[in-house]
Design a protein around this motif. Structure first.
Motif, PDB file in Angstrom:
ATOM      1  N   ASP A  53      18.155 -50.621  36.655  1.00  0.00           N
ATOM      2  CA  ASP A  53      17.353 -51.343  37.111  1.00  0.00           C
ATOM      3  C   ASP A  53      18.009 -52.351  38.126  1.00  0.00           C
ATOM      4  N   GLN A 103      17.490 -54.813  39.653  1.00  0.00           N
ATOM      5  CA  GLN A 103      16.929 -56.012  39.753  1.00  0.00           C
ATOM      6  C   GLN A 103      17.843 -57.053  38.945  1.00  0.00           C
ATOM      7  N   TRP A 104      18.358 -56.425  37.810  1.00  0.00           N
ATOM      8  CA  TRP A 104      19.234 -57.087  36.762  1.00  0.00           C
ATOM      9  C   TRP A 104      20.749 -56.703  37.057  1.00  0.00           C
ATOM     10  N   GLU A 135      23.349 -59.700  48.138  1.00  0.00           N
ATOM     11  CA  GLU A 135      21.888 -59.791  47.734  1.00  0.00           C
ATOM     12  C   GLU A 135      21.149 -58.780  48.720  1.00  0.00           C
ATOM     13  N   GLN A 175      21.334 -55.434  47.213  1.00  0.00           N
ATOM     14  CA  GLN A 175      20.474 -55.594  46.216  1.00  0.00           C
ATOM     15  C   GLN A 175      19.145 -55.318  46.227  1.00  0.00           C
ATOM     16  N   MET A 176      18.465 -56.099  47.336  1.00  0.00           N
ATOM     17  CA  MET A 176      17.092 -55.992  47.696  1.00  0.00           C
ATOM     18  C   MET A 176      16.833 -54.773  48.533  1.00  0.00           C
ATOM     19  N   ILE A 207      16.735 -52.362  45.253  1.00  0.00           N
ATOM     20  CA  ILE A 207      15.450 -52.469  44.697  1.00  0.00           C
ATOM     21  C   ILE A 207      14.471 -51.868  45.378  1.00  0.00           C
ATOM     22  N   SER A 262      12.059 -48.429  43.794  1.00  0.00           N
ATOM     23  CA  SER A 262      10.898 -48.413  43.487  1.00  0.00           C
ATOM     24  C   SER A 262       9.868 -47.319  44.282  1.00  0.00           C
TER      25      SER A 262
END
Length: 66
Positions: A23, A25-26, A55, A58-59, A62, A66
């Motif tokens: 995941d 996000q973590w 960042e 990472q975004m 994510i 999803s």
């Protein structure tokens, strides 16, 4: 030519394929940095990363996951 730090979406896609059970996000930035540098197509200077670039990657990861 290879991936560069600014190729956020392409890096995110490769991370999704390389780490399908993670995941994003973590993920800590230290791990994210190491995983990006370990990608076979990554050819940029590892010292050129910034918190903002990590960042953004990472975004994008994510979003891809999803």
């Amino acid at each position: 030519m290879g991936l560069r730090w600014t190729d956020t979406i392409d890096i995110a896609i490769e991370l999704t394929e390389a780490h399908p059970d993670v995941d994003p996000q973590w993920v800590r930035f230290t791990d994210l940095h190491a995983w990006i540098c370990a990608l076979p197509d990554f050819k940029d200077d590892p010292t050129k990363s910034t918190e903002g670039l990590l960042e953004a990657i990472q975004m994008a990861w994510i979003d891809e996951a999803s």
